[in-house]
Enzyme design. Structure first.
Site, mmCIF file in Angstrom:
data_model
loop_
_atom_site.group_PDB
_atom_site.id
_atom_site.type_symbol
_atom_site.label_atom_id
_atom_site.label_comp_id
_atom_site.label_asym_id
_atom_site.label_seq_id
_atom_site.Cartn_x
_atom_site.Cartn_y
_atom_site.Cartn_z
ATOM 1 N N GLY A 11 0.796 -1.218 0.000
ATOM 2 C CA GLY A 11 0.000 0.000 0.000
ATOM 3 C C GLY A 11 0.833 1.274 0.000
ATOM 4 O O GLY A 11 0.486 2.262 -0.638
ATOM 5 N N CYS A 24 -3.335 -4.501 8.988
ATOM 6 C CA CYS A 24 -4.373 -4.143 8.017
ATOM 7 C C CYS A 24 -5.362 -5.286 7.803
ATOM 8 O O CYS A 24 -6.548 -5.070 7.616
ATOM 9 C CB CYS A 24 -3.746 -3.765 6.679
ATOM 10 S SG CYS A 24 -2.742 -2.278 6.753
ATOM 11 N N CYS A 27 -16.115 -17.658 15.038
ATOM 12 C CA CYS A 27 -15.584 -16.324 14.757
ATOM 13 C C CYS A 27 -14.960 -16.368 13.370
ATOM 14 O O CYS A 27 -15.257 -17.246 12.583
ATOM 15 C CB CYS A 27 -14.589 -15.897 15.836
ATOM 16 S SG CYS A 27 -13.104 -16.907 15.841
#
Ligand code: ZN
Lengths: 465, 99
Positions: free
Chosen positions: A101, A248, A423
Site C-alpha cells: 500500500g 491491516c 468467529c
C-alpha cells in the site's frame, strides 16, 4: 462439463497474459515515440537558433540528454529543483522495501521522476484483496510476484531508468548486501520486526531512512537517521506489546490512506536524493484522514544512549546479522494469521461436523463472537452476534436463546440444545468458549478455524475477507 | 486546569473511540503544579475505559506510545516531570506499523 470449465479457465488466463503483454508493448512503443518526438523537437530548435552542435549527453554541460530534458522538462522548470536537482536524482539510487500500500504510489512516482536506480524488495504475490490500495498492481498479475508486477509497471512508465528486482524477504542475512547498493531507503513494510531491522541496517550502513506507516484511517511519516534525526530505536527503544500491534488484515485500511503516506515518502526521498528543501528529519507527520487533519510534531533528536546509533553504541554489521528481530519484537517478519490452541479436542468441532449437525436438525444455538461490523459483512444463517468484548454482559441472551430453541424442538431424548461458538479464524471463538465454560455454559463448543474453514471445507461460495 | 487531550493510532479505542477530550483537571490537594505524571494517573482513572495496560506501563505510557505536548515530543520537555499549564494540548499516539 468439468474439462470444458478447465479449458475455458485456461483460455481466459491466456487472454489475460496476452493482454498484459500487449499493453506492455504498447507502452514501449509510446515510449519510443516520445523519444523520437523529443529529439526531433530539440534538433529543430537547434538548427534554427544556432549551428548544429553535438547532442550527446555532455553537450549541455549538465549530463541530461535531449530526451531527458524533454521528459523531465516540467521539473527542470522549477527554480528550486532545476537541472541540478534532476541530475542529482538521476545519479541517485533508492531502495523501496515493500511493494504494498505504501510502496505502490512511492514506486510509481520515483520511477516517473527519474531516480537513476530503483530497487524493489518484496517476497509476496499479488492478491485480489490487495488491489484496493496497492495500486501499482493490475488484475493480470494476481498470483504473480509483487516485485515482478511493480517492476513492470515502473518500466512501463519510465524505460530509461534502472529497475532492480529483489524477489525475497529482507532478512538479516541479505539486508546488508542489498541496502549497501542504495543511497536512500524507503520503509514501506507492514510489520514491527522489519521496521527495527531496516532502521538498524540503515544506521549500520549510514543511509537515510524514509519511514511511513498507515492503518485504518491514520498515517505516520518521518525521516530517520538523517542529519541528526533519531533512529527508530531512539524513538522506540522497547518494542510495544504484540497485543498493541494491529494489522491491516485485522483492523482494515482505507486504500487512499497508505496512498497519501506513500506519496509523501516518495517526496521526502526525492528531496533527499536531489538535495533540495528541508527533509522531515526530527519531525513526524501525523495524518488523520477522518478529520482531515495533518499535524507535524517535533520529535527528539538522536539519543546519546541509543543502543544502535548512540554515542557509545558499537552495533556492528556482525551484530546486526546475529540479531533476532522476531524474538526482540515477539512477532514474525512475515506474519501469518495467529492460530491459537486454547481448548481440548473434545470441546471443538470442525466446520464439516457442524454442517452435518445442522442437516440432522440438531437443536442448537450458534453464537458469532466477531465485532458487529464484521458480522455485517457476512454471517451464517440464524447465528446470534454477541461480540467477544461484550460477551460477559450478555450471557442472559444466550440462556434465553437456548431455552427458546429447546421449546421449539419439543421435549426430545437429547439433553437440550447445544451451544456452538464461531468467529473469523477460530481464535476468539476459543477465548469465548473458555469464558462460557467458566460462567457455567459447560456445553459450549468451538468451531475449529471459524468462518474461514467453513468457506474452505463446507461452502466455497461463502465470502471470505 | 483546562487541557485538551488527544488520542490516536488506535489509543482512542481505549476511551470509547473519542479522539479529542477537552478536560478540566484539578490540582491535587497540597500541590502547586500539575505534571505529566499527575496527568497520566488522572487519565487512567477518568478516561481509560478498558485495557489500561494498552495505555500505561508502571507510572508512564507503554512502549510504542509517543507523547506530544503542544506538538513537541515530551522527551524534550522532561517526560513525566513536565509541568503543564493552562490550555496545553497533549497528544498520545500509538506508533503504527501497517502498510
Ligand atoms: Zn538510535
Amino acid at each position: 462439463m468439468e474439462s470444458n470449465g478447465g479449458d475455458a479457465f485456461r483460455i481466459l488466463e491466456e487472454i489475460e497474459t496476452l493482454k498484459a503483454a500487449k499493453s506492455d508493448i504498447e507502452h514501449r512503443i509510446a515510449n519510443l515515440q516520445v523519444q523520437i518526438g523529443g529529439v526531433a523537437v530539440e534538433e529543430m530548435t537547434d538548427s534554427i537558433l544556432c549551428p548544429p552542435i553535438s547532442t550527446n549527453d555532455a553537450g549541455f554541460g549538465h549530463g541530461l540528454s535531449p530526451e531527458m530534458v524533454y521528459r523531465y522538462s516540467r521539473q527542470l522548470l522549477l527554480p528550486s529543483f532545476g537541472v541540478k536537482g534532476q541530475s542529482n536524482l538521476l545519479k541517485s539510487s533508492i531502495l523501496v522495501v515493500g511493494a504494498g500500500g505504501l510502496g505502490s504510489p512511492a514506486l510509481l512516482y520515483l520511477a516517473a521522476c527519474g531516480v537513476g536506480r530503483l530497487g524493489i524488495v518484496d517476497h509476496d504475490d499479488v492478491e485480489l484483496n490487495n488491489m484496493h490500495r496497492q495500486i501499482i498492481h493490475t488484475e493480470a498479475y494476481i498470483g504473480q510476484s509483487k516485485v515482478k508486477s511493480a517492476a513492470a509497471a515502473c518500466r512501463a512508465i519510465n524505460s530509461t531508468i534502472d529497475i532492480v528486482e529483489h524477489r525475497e524477504a529482507l532478512r538479516t542475512s541479505n539486508a546488508l548486501e542489498i541496502v549497501r547498493k542504495y543511497d536512500i531507503v524507503i520503509d514501506a513494510t507492514d510489520n514491527l520486526p522489519s521496521r527495527y531491522m531496516i532502521s538498524d541496517c540503515c544506521v549500520v550502513l549510514g543511509k537515510p531512512l524514509v519511514s511511513g506507516a498507515a492503518l485504518g484511517l491514520e498515517g505516520q511519516l518521518t525521516v530517520y537517521n538523517h542529519i541528526g534525526s533519531p533512529c527508530y530505536r531512539c524513538l522506540f527503544p522497547t518494542p510495544p506489546p504484540t497485543s498493541a500491534c494491529q494489522r491491516c488484515s485485522d483492523s482494515g485500511v482505507l486504500g487512499v490512506v497508505p496512498g497519501v503516506i506513500g506519496c509523501l515518502q516518495a517526496l521526502e526521498a526525492i528531496k533527499i536524493a536531489s538535495a533540495i528543501g528541508e527533509p522531515l528529519s526530527g519531525r513526524m507527520l501525523l495524518f488523520d484522514a477522518l478529520s482531515a487533519r495533518i499535524r507535524i510534531v517535533k520529535i527528539r533528536g538522536r539519543s546519546l544512549h541509543c543502543e544502535v546509533c548512540g554515542e557509545n553504541a558499537a552495533f556492528t554489521e556482525q551484530m546486526f546479522q546475529d540479531f533476532d528481530y522476531e524474538k526482540f519484537t515477539q512477532s514474525p517478519l512475515t506474519p501469518l494469521p495467529l492460530k491459537l490452541k486454547l481448548l481440548p479436542e473434545n470441546v471443538r468441532i470442525s466446520a464439516k461436523e457442524y454442517k452435518e449437525r445442522v442437516v440432522k436438525g440438531e437443536a442448537h444455538v450458534l453464537v458469532d463472537v466477531r465485532p458487529e461490523h464484521h458480522f455485517k459483512i457476512v454471517s451464517l444463517p440464524k447465528s446470534l452476534n454477541i461480540p467477544l468484548s461484550s460477551l460477559e454482559g450478555k450471557l442472559p441472551e444466550i440462556s434465553s436463546a437456548l431455552k427458546e430453541e429447546e421449546k421449539c424442538n419439543g421435549p426430545t431424548s437429547s439433553p437440550g440444545a447445544s451451544l456452538y461458538v464461531i468467529c473469523r479464524r477460530g481464535n476468539d471463538s476459543q477465548r469465548a468458549v473458555q469464558l462460557l465454560h467458566k460462567m457455567g455454559f459447560t456445553s459450549a463448543q468451538d468451531i475449529i478455524g471459524g468462518l474461514e474453514s467453513w468457506a474452505r471445507d463446507v461452502d466455497p461460495n461463502f465470502p471470505i475477507y | 486546569m483546562q487541557l485538551t487531550l488527544e488520542f490516536g493510532g488506535g489509543l482512542e479505542l481505549l476511551c470509547q473511540s473519542v479522539k479529542i477530550h477537552k478536560v478540566n483537571v484539578d490540582l491535587q490537594a497540597g500541590k502547586e503544579k500539575l505534571t505529566m505524571r499527575d496527568l497520566l494517573s488522572w487519565v487512567r482513572t477518568n478516561l481509560i475505559k478498558e485495557r489500561p495496560e494498552m495505555f500505561m506501563k508502571g507510572e508512564s505510557v507503554r512502549p510504542g506510545v509517543l507523547v506530544l505536548i503542544n506538538d513537541c515530543d515530551w522527551e524534550l520537555s522532561g517526560q513525566l516531570d513536565t509541568t503543564l499549564v493552562e490550555k496545553d494540548v497533549i497528544v498520545f499516539i500509538s506508533t503504527l506499523h501497517g502498510g
